[in-house]
Enzyme design. Sequence first.
Site, short mmCIF file in Angstrom:
data_model
loop_
_atom_site.label_atom_id
_atom_site.label_comp_id
_atom_site.label_asym_id
_atom_site.label_seq_id
_atom_site.Cartn_x
_atom_site.Cartn_y
_atom_site.Cartn_z
N HIS A 108 -6.50 13.83 22.20
CA HIS A 108 -4.75 13.73 20.90
C HIS A 108 -4.59 14.90 21.75
O HIS A 108 -5.08 16.29 21.88
CB HIS A 108 -5.77 13.71 19.75
CG HIS A 108 -4.78 13.61 18.86
ND1 HIS A 108 -3.59 14.46 18.56
CD2 HIS A 108 -4.75 12.38 17.64
CE1 HIS A 108 -3.48 13.65 17.39
NE2 HIS A 108 -3.52 12.50 16.90
N LYS B 11 -8.91 5.75 7.92
CA LYS B 11 -7.69 6.59 6.81
C LYS B 11 -9.13 5.94 5.57
O LYS B 11 -9.41 5.40 5.45
CB LYS B 11 -6.86 6.10 6.94
CG LYS B 11 -5.93 6.39 8.42
CD LYS B 11 -5.62 7.66 8.61
CE LYS B 11 -4.74 7.32 10.00
NZ LYS B 11 -4.69 8.16 10.58
#
Length: 477
Positions: free
Chosen positions: A294, A175
């Site tokens: 994902h 992140k």
Amino acid sequence: MSPQTETKASVGFKAGVKEYKLTYYTPEYQTKDTDILAAFRVTPQPGVPPEEAGAAVAAESSTGTWTTVWTDGLTSLDRYKGRCYRIERVVGEKDQYIAYVAYPLDLFEEGSVTNMFTSIVGNVFGFKALRALRLEDLRIPPAYVKTFQGPPHGIQVERDKLNKYGRPLLGCTIKPKLGLSAKNYGRAVYECLRGGLDFTKDDENVNSQPFMRWRDRFLFCAEAIYKAQTETGEIKGHYLNATAGTCEEMIKRAVFARELGVPIVMHDYLTGGFTANTSLAHYCRDNGLLLHIHRAMHAVIDRQKNHGIHFRVLAKALRMSGGDHIHSGTVVGKLEGERDITLGFVDLLRDDFVEQDRSRGIYFTQDWVSLPGVLPVASGGIHVWHMPALTEIFGDDSVLQFGGGTLGHPWGNAPGAVANRLALEACVQARNEGRDLAQEGNEIIREACKWSPELAAACQVWKEIVFNFAAVDVLDK
């Protein structure tokens, strides 16, 4: 009357529209071992009988259309048609029914999830006679399972490649997900891996944007992996997202990852598509790469209880198409997921044989024969206080992935990784000693804090963070 008209009339073909249930509702039908079985949650329009609605689903997802056609006489409908063979009322829901449909195996191309879904979840979902329609579960017969390669490697081969046993694997999503340069991105990867994580991860929407082109990211991440491996003596990996705008570009990126010698790549299987995913899975098996999956876009498809496709079906489809990991929700984090439902499809991902169990949402017994298993990935809004629950819920064969729960540590990325690794090892040791993680989890974490200032700092930061929202998709009462 022309000769042509006379000929047609003499054939005896009777044009027109007839009720679907006359042909496609067959309650006397005995299912075959080779049939693909589907359980649909059907909400008919007012005035449409459930038998007609169920038959319409069977017809429109197999051989039927809105009117009788003369070419029906050129084939054997009894051989190829789908059959609605049972209908159950959903207790506690008004005008909802579970319609069970059996499809002959010859309707589907071997080894193609794309073709299977095009039929079963195709145009029928827009059918006007239905207010809503949801595919709750599929039974894939062994005869069809055997036409798929499945996961490139599977759980045991992955553990052998990594030389890591007896505990869940530990990961972290880098992140912020967008905006970092490739060099700064690689720095974050190195710090997290050096701190004790097994994997770091590209976020699902990191592909090849102007601020960080894919080749630069791959190079800096590979450097980070090798440096962390040298310093820790452990095998490390980073999920390099190979998802791209074309299949050719996707494979090009996977080839470059293989040339760098990294252990794993990644794909967004729903936005990328099943054809692309299966192609990448085949490449990964042939070239020794693990494949992380994902599920971006899944909630658009699976979150509403009365319409769409349940994630247990998407999970089965992924196991057939191919992937070594897939995100599965956390039960305790920020994303949707009821415990019993989640454990139901987690078993469908990992186990060779899963019995029917309606208490966990499993409508059919599923035999995967020899298809390798998939590691569920728990990710989304989790931190060190969740570690006991995650270890107890998911067990050893899982990946526990902390993004903000690693990089949000007040002392930095490496201390955040240290805190998570120590919390995990404390929970595994306590479990192995016979302690109850569900009852003693907080105490176990507090005890571990005495030996780790990094863990103590993490516990202080996230002590009051909870996500107490009721699940939207819950089991029927």
